[in-house]
Structure formats: structure tokens, C-alpha cells
Design a protein around this motif. Structure first.
Motif, short mmCIF file in Angstrom:
data_model
loop_
_atom_site.label_atom_id
_atom_site.label_comp_id
_atom_site.label_asym_id
_atom_site.label_seq_id
_atom_site.Cartn_x
_atom_site.Cartn_y
_atom_site.Cartn_z
N TYR A 63 -2.68 9.17 2.15
CA TYR A 63 -3.73 9.74 2.86
C TYR A 63 -4.66 10.33 0.96
N GLU A 64 -4.25 10.83 0.55
CA GLU A 64 -4.57 11.02 -0.54
C GLU A 64 -5.44 9.91 -1.01
N VAL A 65 -4.86 8.77 -0.81
CA VAL A 65 -5.16 7.35 -1.68
C VAL A 65 -6.53 7.56 -0.84
N LEU A 66 -7.14 7.78 0.43
CA LEU A 66 -7.80 7.38 1.24
C LEU A 66 -8.73 7.72 1.11
N GLU A 67 -8.80 9.21 0.91
CA GLU A 67 -9.29 9.84 0.21
C GLU A 67 -10.08 10.15 -1.20
N ASN A 68 -9.31 9.19 -2.17
CA ASN A 68 -9.71 8.92 -2.87
C ASN A 68 -9.65 9.90 -3.82
N THR A 69 -8.45 10.68 -3.64
CA THR A 69 -8.06 12.08 -4.55
C THR A 69 -7.21 11.08 -5.40
N THR A 70 -6.42 10.10 -5.32
CA THR A 70 -5.70 9.63 -6.48
C THR A 70 -5.54 8.41 -6.68
N SER A 71 -4.67 7.49 -7.14
CA SER A 71 -4.54 6.66 -7.51
C SER A 71 -4.16 5.63 -6.77
N ILE A 72 -4.13 4.55 -6.16
CA ILE A 72 -3.10 3.81 -5.44
C ILE A 72 -2.20 4.02 -6.06
N LYS A 73 -2.44 3.29 -7.45
CA LYS A 73 -1.04 3.20 -8.46
C LYS A 73 0.04 4.15 -8.63
N ASP A 74 -0.81 6.00 -8.53
CA ASP A 74 0.52 6.96 -8.07
C ASP A 74 0.45 7.05 -7.58
N SER A 75 0.98 6.86 -6.14
CA SER A 75 1.06 7.40 -4.61
C SER A 75 2.10 5.98 -4.91
N ILE A 76 2.63 4.79 -5.34
CA ILE A 76 3.92 4.35 -5.21
C ILE A 76 5.29 4.46 -5.50
N LEU A 77 6.07 4.28 -4.70
CA LEU A 77 8.06 4.63 -4.85
C LEU A 77 8.08 3.27 -4.66
N SER A 78 8.67 3.74 -5.58
CA SER A 78 10.09 2.74 -5.26
C SER A 78 10.99 2.85 -3.75
N THR A 79 12.00 2.23 -2.85
CA THR A 79 13.12 2.37 -2.28
C THR A 79 14.30 1.79 -3.09
N ASP A 80 15.33 1.60 -1.67
CA ASP A 80 16.95 1.41 -1.95
C ASP A 80 16.83 0.05 -1.89
N SER A 81 15.67 -0.38 -0.85
CA SER A 81 15.75 -1.31 -0.79
C SER A 81 15.73 -2.41 -1.70
N PRO A 82 15.53 -3.98 -2.25
CA PRO A 82 15.65 -5.01 -3.13
C PRO A 82 13.87 -5.21 -2.85
N ASN A 83 13.32 -5.46 -4.18
CA ASN A 83 11.85 -5.71 -4.33
C ASN A 83 10.87 -5.00 -3.53
#
Length: 265
Positions: A63-83
Motif C-alpha cells: 500500500y505504501e509502495v503504491l502510494e509512493n510514501t515509502t521506497s520499495i526497497k524499504d518494504s521488502i522482507l525476507s521469508t523462511d523459504s530459501p531465496n
């Protein structure tokens, strides 16, 4: 440069999110660097990968990415699935279409953000909402191609013509590079004559753009989502896991063949 693929169908319950999560996880196991963007306000892909929507780390969502209120890089989370990384969704996305209606060049808001991270991944998948509204148009405008899951049931082709019409409009007005990666048959039950009839009809109408791999109906796929993990981690030996690993291999080979053809090999 990573390839962006939207997984889209305006019909709900066709295996769209299940495919988004498990194809992404399968490609990760095959050592491809994957980002999954959850663009659906229901946030099922987010919860299916064990992301806690109430954790403070998930406050920066699609939502924040689409609204352009946060950088897309700052919204990325890692998961417990490899890669496999994810950009989570939230219920706030419901209001995005109304909020963006008067924004200039609103169909390109996601495309501008994705261009900042394309080189960081081999493939970026977008789990689109079950509609053909502004959010889906944003996703298609930012994509190189689409995958369309089609349920092996009676109304399988219902609405597919409308989707193809929307794709042609996107190609004409917003993204003339948008292609069709393939149509994916899901929820197949070999015991039902209807399932086999649907396969025959889809292949007759769409030919070689239909994936050879068919996703069979498998209760373990639903169980995996309920446990907040991919089918690969939940039960790697079940039918559903084998189907999605086969799909991942077919997907890789298909893209490798395209690259070789483009390079004249």
C-alpha cells in the motif's frame, strides 16, 4: 535484469495465490532469487508465507509502495523459504483505488518503483487482486508477462475473454511489451470427466501458451497455507509440491529457450 510476472485472474478461488506462493518458493529452492509482491488486499500470500501482519516490521507494505510514501526497497522482507523475499500487503490497500484516482500517470506508479529493484532478482512475481481495477492495471503495466491460473471446473473459461481484452488494452495504452507467460490449469481431479473436458477445451483454444504442468487438487496445499509456509517446506514429497517443482522447472526452461531464441541460438 529481473523479469516481472503478474499472476492474474479476475475470478477468485482459481489457485492464484497458491500458485504465487508455491511457484515462487519452488524457484527459490532451484536457486533463483525471487521477490513476491502481494498486491491483493486480502493479504493471503503474505500470511501464507508466515508474515505477521501485526508485526511492526510489516508497517511498510505494498500500500505504501503504491502510494509512493515509502521506497520499495524499504518494504521488502525476507521469508523462511530459501531465496524468497516478499513485499507484504494489508487491508489498507482496499482504499488505494479511490485515493489514486486523481493522481497523474497513476497506472505507472508501481512500474516506476519496480524499476529500482529489477536487477536485484531473477524473477519478481505479483499476486494480483481478483479484479480488473486500478491496482491490477498497475501490476500489468509494471510486468513483462502474465500467468493466468484456470481452475479445471465448469466455469473455467468464464471471464477469460474479458481478461484477454483488458490485457490487449494494457498493451495498447500502457505496456506494449506485456506478454503471456502461460495459462496454468489448476485444481485438476483425474476422477472427474469434467476436469479432462476443461483441459481439452483450454488446449484447443489456446494451444502452446498452456503450461504442460497441471496442478492437481491436493489438500496439503491448503494445509500449508494454513500453517504459514510453502508446500515445499510443509511436505516436499506430496503431489502438490511435486506439481509446483515441475512447474518451476518448466518455467525456467521456457525462459531459457526464449533467451536462446532472442540471441539466435
Amino acid at each position: 535484469m529481473g523479469k516481472v510476472i503478474s499472476i492474474v485472474n479476475q475470478k477468485g478461488g482459481v489457485g492464484k495465490t497458491t500458485t504465487s506462493v508455491n511457484l515462487s518458493a519452488s524457484l527459490g529452492v532451484l536457486e533463483k532469487k525471487i521477490l513476491l509482491i502481494d498486491a491483493d488486499p486480502q493479504a493471503n500470500a503474505t500470511s501464507s508465507l508466515g508474515v505477521n501482519l501485526y508485526d511492526e516490521k510489516t508497517t511498510k507494505t505494498f500500500y505504501e509502495v503504491l502510494e509512493n510514501t515509502t521506497s520499495i526497497k524499504d518494504s521488502i522482507l525476507s521469508t523462511d523459504s530459501p531465496n524468497l523475499d516478499i513485499i507484504p500487503s494489508s487491508i489498507d490497500l482496499v482504499g488505494a483505488e479511490i485515493e489514486l484516482v486523481n493522481v497523474n500517470d497513476r497506472e505507472k506508479m508501481l512500474s516506476n518503483q519496480i524499476n529500482l529493484i529489477k536487477s536485484d532478482y531473477d524473477f519478481i512475481f505479483i499476486d494480483c487482486p481478483p479484479s480488473l481495477g486500478l491496482i491490477t492495471i498497475n501490476c500489468l503495466s509494471a510486468s513483462d508477462s502474465i500467468i493466468v491460473p484456470i481452475q479445471c471446473e465448469y466455469f473455467a473459461l468464464e471471464g477469460l475473454g474479458k481478461l484477454m481484452s483488458t490485457i490487449r488494452q494494457i498493451q495498447s495504452h500502457h505496456n506494449n511489451e506485456l506478454g503471456i507467460e502461460g495459462l496454468l490449469l489448476t485444481m485438476y481431479d483425474s476422477r472427474l470427466r469434467l476436469s479432462n473436458n476443461v483441459i481439452e477445451e483450454v488446449k484447443m483454444h489456446f494451444g502452446n501458451i498452456v503450461f504442460d504442468t497441471i496442478i492437481q487438487r491436493n489438500v496439503r496445499l491448503s494445509e500449508a497455507s494454513g500453517h504459514g509456509t510453502s508446500i515445499i517446506k510443509y511436505d516436499a514429497n506430496c503431489r502438490g509440491a511435486i506439481n509446483y517443482l515441475n512447474l518451476a522447472k518448466e518455467f525456467i526452461n521456457k525462459n531459457l529457450n526464449k533467451i536462446q531464441t532472442q540471441n539466435g541460438f
